[in-house]
Write a protein that holds these residues in place. Structure first.
Motif, short mmCIF file in Angstrom:
data_model
loop_
_atom_site.label_atom_id
_atom_site.label_comp_id
_atom_site.label_asym_id
_atom_site.label_seq_id
_atom_site.Cartn_x
_atom_site.Cartn_y
_atom_site.Cartn_z
N LYS A 10 96.88 47.40 53.28
CA LYS A 10 97.52 46.90 52.36
C LYS A 10 97.91 45.32 52.76
CE LYS A 10 101.99 48.79 54.17
NZ LYS A 10 103.11 49.59 53.94
N GLU A 11 98.13 44.94 54.07
CA GLU A 11 98.45 43.51 54.46
C GLU A 11 97.26 42.61 54.00
OE1 GLU A 11 98.62 46.39 56.42
OE2 GLU A 11 100.83 46.40 56.87
N ALA A 15 98.08 39.58 51.40
CA ALA A 15 97.76 38.11 51.82
C ALA A 15 96.45 37.60 50.58
CB ALA A 15 97.03 38.33 53.18
N ARG A 16 95.51 38.39 50.44
CA ARG A 16 94.68 37.72 49.50
C ARG A 16 95.36 37.50 48.02
NH1 ARG A 16 89.04 36.42 49.50
NH2 ARG A 16 88.19 37.07 47.55
N TRP A 54 88.99 39.32 42.13
CA TRP A 54 89.35 38.59 43.31
C TRP A 54 89.72 39.19 44.37
CZ3 TRP A 54 89.38 34.25 45.90
CH2 TRP A 54 90.32 33.72 46.70
N LEU A 55 90.42 40.53 44.14
CA LEU A 55 90.97 41.48 44.88
C LEU A 55 90.25 42.57 45.61
CD1 LEU A 55 94.73 41.56 43.47
CD2 LEU A 55 93.73 40.35 45.45
N HIS A 115 101.96 53.85 44.31
CA HIS A 115 102.00 52.53 44.98
C HIS A 115 101.16 51.61 44.38
CE1 HIS A 115 101.85 51.18 49.62
NE2 HIS A 115 102.54 50.42 48.98
N ILE A 116 102.23 50.60 43.80
CA ILE A 116 101.40 49.38 43.19
C ILE A 116 101.58 48.24 43.52
CG2 ILE A 116 101.72 48.39 40.66
CD1 ILE A 116 102.44 51.10 39.33
N LEU A 117 100.56 47.46 43.28
CA LEU A 117 100.47 45.89 43.63
C LEU A 117 100.67 45.23 42.27
CD1 LEU A 117 100.35 43.63 45.64
CD2 LEU A 117 97.90 43.42 44.99
#
Length: 227
Positions: A10-11, A15-16, A54-55, A115-117
């Motif tokens: 997740k880090e 960061a990306r 991108w991710l 868990h959401i980004l």
DNA sequence: GTCTGATCATTT
DNA sequence: AAATGATCAGAC
């Protein structure tokens, strides 16, 4: 330039995402050698797909979190200059048949909401889609209080579906979660449970998060960031 | 048709 | 202005 990326933590994912904060959508599209849609009507969904690329999201059209290994779901969210969400957020399709015994913890939406980004996208109306600006990402998990409300909403709404009351469900129901049509158009139909337990045809529905809820998430995050 | 990704268009 | 109901684009 568009080398492949797969997040292993997740880090690394965060960061990306942080690396493109402040960039315009046109800027990221250029970096990935992707053509921009001519407008936001034709470009519905483009923002999410651009960030997925991108991710390194992998789930495709599966009803599972985008980053399956990490159990993280990706959501872009349009916000105005005051950091308020402009739209509600689609989460997942509402199961309308074969739902006997389905529990909250077993549901697709539960898994996605763990868990959401969040990636805010500055989206003032009148601003060309390419000029929208990517904001700072927020890695979020529901608080115990939020989890209780979400589960209550889900159980209330799914009880109605199971009882054959789908046609009585409106977007006005639910505190944080609501159910709205989710189909190609009014002629797209699917099977559901009718009032007498029979099979009926109805519009596909989706679960959406209200803006009052997503705004909470953004506000809490900005509070944390400002400390 | 069933999902994903969302925003549009109309009503309130 | 904000919320609801409807719709657009694409993969499979």
């Amino acid at each position: 330039m568009s080398d492949k990326f797969t997040p292993t933590s997740k880090e690394e994912l965060l960061a990306r995402a942080e690396a493109v904060a402040g960039l315009s959508l046109a800027g990221l599209a250029q970096r990935l050698d992707i053509a921009m849609p001519s407008n936001s009507t034709q470009g519905k969904g483009f923002v999410g797909q651009l960030l997925e690329l991108w991710l390194g999201a992998t789930a495709g059209s599966l009803p599972q979190p985008d980053f399956q290994q990490l159990g993280i779901e990706l959501k872009t969210i349009p916000i105005n200059a005051q950091a308020k969400p402009i739209e509600s957020t689609y989460v997942s399709i509402v199961p309308l048949r074969d739902i006997a015994g389905l529990s909250w913890e077993q549901s697709d939406i539960y898994k996605k909401l763990q868990h959401i980004l969040w990636i805010p996208i500055l989206t003032e109306k009148g601003l060309a889609i390419g000029e929208r600006i990517i904001g700072s990402p927020i890695l979020w998990q529901p608080s115990p209080q939020q989890a209780v409300i979400l589960q209550q909403d889900w159980e209330e709404l799914m009880d109605m579906v199971a009882m054959g009351e789908i046609e009585h469900i409106t977007a006005r129901l639910g505190t944080y979660l609501q159910i709205r049509p989710k189909g190609a158009n009014a002629s797209a139909l699917t099977q559901a449970i009718g009032p007498e337990g029979e099979s009926i045809m109805t519009l596909p529905r989706g679960f959406y998060l209200r803006t009052c809820f997503t705004q909470q998430i953004l506000m809490e995050a900005s509070h944390i960031n400002s400390i």
